[in-house]
Design a protein around this motif. Structure first.
Motif, PDB file in Angstrom:
ATOM      1  N   THR A  45     -19.623   0.668  42.594  1.00  0.00           N
ATOM      2  CA  THR A  45     -20.876   1.105  43.218  1.00  0.00           C
ATOM      3  C   THR A  45     -21.355   2.424  42.616  1.00  0.00           C
ATOM      4  OG1 THR A  45     -20.317  -0.041  45.268  1.00  0.00           O
ATOM      5  CG2 THR A  45     -21.997   1.668  45.424  1.00  0.00           C
ATOM      6  N   HIS A  46     -20.439   3.252  42.148  1.00  0.00           N
ATOM      7  CA  HIS A  46     -20.830   4.524  41.527  1.00  0.00           C
ATOM      8  C   HIS A  46     -21.703   4.315  40.294  1.00  0.00           C
ATOM      9  CE1 HIS A  46     -17.521   5.826  44.101  1.00  0.00           C
ATOM     10  NE2 HIS A  46     -18.035   7.045  44.029  1.00  0.00           N
ATOM     11  N   ASN A  47     -21.634   3.134  39.685  1.00  0.00           N
ATOM     12  CA  ASN A  47     -22.479   2.833  38.530  1.00  0.00           C
ATOM     13  C   ASN A  47     -23.931   2.587  38.930  1.00  0.00           C
ATOM     14  OD1 ASN A  47     -20.309   2.989  36.671  1.00  0.00           O
ATOM     15  ND2 ASN A  47     -19.685   0.918  37.242  1.00  0.00           N
ATOM     16  N   GLU A  48     -24.189   2.452  40.221  1.00  0.00           N
ATOM     17  CA  GLU A  48     -25.538   2.191  40.725  1.00  0.00           C
ATOM     18  C   GLU A  48     -26.232   3.444  41.242  1.00  0.00           C
ATOM     19  OE1 GLU A  48     -25.832  -1.320  43.353  1.00  0.00           O
ATOM     20  OE2 GLU A  48     -23.654  -1.490  43.065  1.00  0.00           O
ATOM     21  N   ILE A  49     -25.532   4.573  41.256  1.00  0.00           N
ATOM     22  CA  ILE A  49     -26.090   5.770  41.889  1.00  0.00           C
ATOM     23  C   ILE A  49     -26.048   6.964  40.940  1.00  0.00           C
ATOM     24  CG2 ILE A  49     -25.505   4.988  44.208  1.00  0.00           C
ATOM     25  CD1 ILE A  49     -23.078   6.855  44.143  1.00  0.00           C
ATOM     26  N   ASP A  50     -26.846   7.978  41.274  1.00  0.00           N
ATOM     27  CA  ASP A  50     -26.891   9.208  40.485  1.00  0.00           C
ATOM     28  C   ASP A  50     -26.162  10.358  41.154  1.00  0.00           C
ATOM     29  OD1 ASP A  50     -28.551   8.208  38.369  1.00  0.00           O
ATOM     30  OD2 ASP A  50     -30.216   8.249  39.799  1.00  0.00           O
ATOM     31  N   MET A  51     -26.131  10.333  42.496  1.00  0.00           N
ATOM     32  CA  MET A  51     -25.567  11.463  43.224  1.00  0.00           C
ATOM     33  C   MET A  51     -25.099  10.983  44.593  1.00  0.00           C
ATOM     34  SD  MET A  51     -27.373  15.182  43.909  1.00  0.00           S
ATOM     35  CE  MET A  51     -28.851  14.475  44.594  1.00  0.00           C
ATOM     36  N   LEU A  52     -23.986  11.560  45.059  1.00  0.00           N
ATOM     37  CA  LEU A  52     -23.490  11.314  46.410  1.00  0.00           C
ATOM     38  C   LEU A  52     -24.012  12.418  47.322  1.00  0.00           C
ATOM     39  CD1 LEU A  52     -19.807  10.573  45.394  1.00  0.00           C
ATOM     40  CD2 LEU A  52     -21.296   8.945  46.564  1.00  0.00           C
ATOM     41  N   ALA A  64     -15.466  12.882  47.041  1.00  0.00           N
ATOM     42  CA  ALA A  64     -15.983  13.728  45.953  1.00  0.00           C
ATOM     43  C   ALA A  64     -15.143  13.557  44.689  1.00  0.00           C
ATOM     44  CB  ALA A  64     -16.015  15.191  46.379  1.00  0.00           C
ATOM     45  N   MET A  65     -13.838  13.434  44.857  1.00  0.00           N
ATOM     46  CA  MET A  65     -12.957  13.229  43.701  1.00  0.00           C
ATOM     47  C   MET A  65     -13.224  11.869  43.057  1.00  0.00           C
ATOM     48  SD  MET A  65     -10.959  15.947  43.290  1.00  0.00           S
ATOM     49  CE  MET A  65      -9.387  15.506  42.557  1.00  0.00           C
ATOM     50  N   HIS A  66     -13.379  10.831  43.874  1.00  0.00           N
ATOM     51  CA  HIS A  66     -13.721   9.512  43.332  1.00  0.00           C
ATOM     52  C   HIS A  66     -15.047   9.582  42.586  1.00  0.00           C
ATOM     53  CE1 HIS A  66     -11.179   7.220  46.550  1.00  0.00           C
ATOM     54  NE2 HIS A  66     -10.465   7.515  45.478  1.00  0.00           N
ATOM     55  N   GLY A  67     -16.020  10.253  43.191  1.00  0.00           N
ATOM     56  CA  GLY A  67     -17.327  10.366  42.551  1.00  0.00           C
ATOM     57  C   GLY A  67     -17.233  11.029  41.190  1.00  0.00           C
ATOM     58  N   LEU A  68     -16.544  12.148  41.111  1.00  0.00           N
ATOM     59  CA  LEU A  68     -16.413  12.851  39.831  1.00  0.00           C
ATOM     60  C   LEU A  68     -15.625  12.014  38.825  1.00  0.00           C
ATOM     61  CD1 LEU A  68     -15.879  16.438  41.189  1.00  0.00           C
ATOM     62  CD2 LEU A  68     -17.852  15.607  39.882  1.00  0.00           C
ATOM     63  N   TRP A  69     -14.618  11.291  39.301  1.00  0.00           N
ATOM     64  CA  TRP A  69     -13.858  10.417  38.411  1.00  0.00           C
ATOM     65  C   TRP A  69     -14.785   9.361  37.790  1.00  0.00           C
ATOM     66  CZ3 TRP A  69      -9.378  10.889  36.157  1.00  0.00           C
ATOM     67  CH2 TRP A  69      -8.800   9.775  35.544  1.00  0.00           C
ATOM     68  N   MET A  70     -15.774   8.924  38.585  1.00  0.00           N
ATOM     69  CA  MET A  70     -16.717   7.917  38.118  1.00  0.00           C
ATOM     70  C   MET A  70     -17.986   8.534  37.512  1.00  0.00           C
ATOM     71  SD  MET A  70     -15.091   5.170  38.543  1.00  0.00           S
ATOM     72  CE  MET A  70     -16.369   4.006  38.126  1.00  0.00           C
ATOM     73  N   GLY A  71     -18.038   9.858  37.434  1.00  0.00           N
ATOM     74  CA  GLY A  71     -19.166  10.517  36.795  1.00  0.00           C
ATOM     75  C   GLY A  71     -20.333  10.837  37.703  1.00  0.00           C
ATOM     76  N   SER A 118     -32.377  14.262  35.035  1.00  0.00           N
ATOM     77  CA  SER A 118     -31.616  13.133  34.504  1.00  0.00           C
ATOM     78  C   SER A 118     -30.711  13.532  33.346  1.00  0.00           C
ATOM     79  CB  SER A 118     -32.544  12.001  34.084  1.00  0.00           C
ATOM     80  OG  SER A 118     -33.439  12.450  33.084  1.00  0.00           O
ATOM     81  N   GLY A 119     -31.124  14.515  32.545  1.00  0.00           N
ATOM     82  CA  GLY A 119     -30.282  14.967  31.439  1.00  0.00           C
ATOM     83  C   GLY A 119     -28.977  15.563  31.926  1.00  0.00           C
ATOM     84  N   HIS A 120     -29.069  16.397  32.963  1.00  0.00           N
ATOM     85  CA  HIS A 120     -27.863  17.014  33.509  1.00  0.00           C
ATOM     86  C   HIS A 120     -26.962  15.976  34.172  1.00  0.00           C
ATOM     87  CE1 HIS A 120     -25.285  20.237  34.714  1.00  0.00           C
ATOM     88  NE2 HIS A 120     -25.466  20.024  35.999  1.00  0.00           N
ATOM     89  N   LEU A 121     -27.566  15.052  34.916  1.00  0.00           N
ATOM     90  CA  LEU A 121     -26.780  13.995  35.566  1.00  0.00           C
ATOM     91  C   LEU A 121     -26.104  13.103  34.518  1.00  0.00           C
ATOM     92  CD1 LEU A 121     -29.168  13.018  38.495  1.00  0.00           C
ATOM     93  CD2 LEU A 121     -27.022  14.293  38.651  1.00  0.00           C
ATOM     94  N   LYS A 122     -26.790  12.851  33.426  1.00  0.00           N
ATOM     95  CA  LYS A 122     -26.199  12.050  32.343  1.00  0.00           C
ATOM     96  C   LYS A 122     -25.007  12.786  31.732  1.00  0.00           C
ATOM     97  CE  LYS A 122     -27.459   9.547  28.160  1.00  0.00           C
ATOM     98  NZ  LYS A 122     -28.533   9.207  27.228  1.00  0.00           N
ATOM     99  N   TYR A 123     -25.154  14.093  31.554  1.00  0.00           N
ATOM    100  CA  TYR A 123     -24.049  14.904  31.025  1.00  0.00           C
ATOM    101  C   TYR A 123     -22.847  14.861  31.976  1.00  0.00           C
ATOM    102  CZ  TYR A 123     -21.143  18.881  29.912  1.00  0.00           C
ATOM    103  OH  TYR A 123     -20.058  19.671  29.636  1.00  0.00           O
ATOM    104  N   ILE A 124     -23.099  15.021  33.269  1.00  0.00           N
ATOM    105  CA  ILE A 124     -22.014  14.985  34.257  1.00  0.00           C
ATOM    106  C   ILE A 124     -21.330  13.618  34.230  1.00  0.00           C
ATOM    107  CG2 ILE A 124     -21.472  15.019  36.730  1.00  0.00           C
ATOM    108  CD1 ILE A 124     -23.716  17.157  36.982  1.00  0.00           C
ATOM    109  N   ARG A 125     -22.133  12.561  34.145  1.00  0.00           N
ATOM    110  CA  ARG A 125     -21.564  11.210  34.118  1.00  0.00           C
ATOM    111  C   ARG A 125     -20.622  11.039  32.926  1.00  0.00           C
ATOM    112  NH1 ARG A 125     -22.302   6.674  36.962  1.00  0.00           N
ATOM    113  NH2 ARG A 125     -24.211   7.369  37.949  1.00  0.00           N
TER     114      ARG A 125
END
Length: 168
Positions: A45-52, A64-71, A118-125
């Motif tokens: 599901t993390h592949n469908e979202i940009d931010m939790l 939060a740890m799962h989210g960061l693990w998935m970008g 979107s650039g920053h979110l892409k970098y985080i991912r």
């Protein structure tokens, strides 16, 4: 908005959430409610979202740890007690301070601002899993070593009659 939670597979659970959002003018057509899912589906599901969006007053830790693990970063509010600061501690540990709001009023403004970068979110991912792996948050041997040292210090303090706190 996607919500994944135990209970959302029931009519009562769905109605309760839909009614709560409707009181704020958000219709059910804007929500994707998903009940309890397997870990594999949850992580996918993390592949469908940009931010939790973090919960409160007891905010995320594992999520939060799962989210960061998935970008995917988590937007959190700096809490007033330790259980309300887990998300903040995790995010600051990865230098993602911009995802920590000072209060409730900043949360919606910060969410709107951050999700448009979107650039920053892409970098985080693309980088957060590696950063998480290199951080103190995943330094299990170091944590065990610090805990061991604290236990030894507490025992030494106990034997010497010194009952002050120990920091390592």
């Amino acid at each position: 908005m996607i919500l994944v939670a135990k209970g959302l597979e029931t009519t009562f659970g769905r109605k309760r959430i839909l009614d709560a959002f409707l009181t704020h003018g958000i219709t059910g057509s804007r929500l994707d409610l998903r009940g309890s899912v397997s870990m594999e589906k949850y992580l996918a599901t993390h592949n469908e979202i940009d931010m939790l969006l973090d919960c409160f007053p007891w905010n995320s830790h594992t999520t939060a740890m799962h989210g960061l693990w998935m970008g995917v970063p988590t937007l959190t509010i700096s809490g007033k007690h330790h259980a309300g600061r887990f998300g903040e501690l995790i995010l600051r540990g990865l230098h993602l301070d911009q995802f920590v709001c000072r209060g409730d009023n900043e949360f919606p403004k910060d969410a709107a601002s951050l999700v448009t970068d979107s650039g920053h979110l892409k970098y985080i991912r693309s980088s957060s899993r590696e950063q998480l792996n290199k951080s103190i948050l995943c330094d299990h041997a170091g944590l065990a070593s610090r805990f061991e040292l604290a236990c030894f210090k507490m025992w030494e303090n106990r034997l010497s009659g010194n009952l002050t706190s120990v920091s390592v």
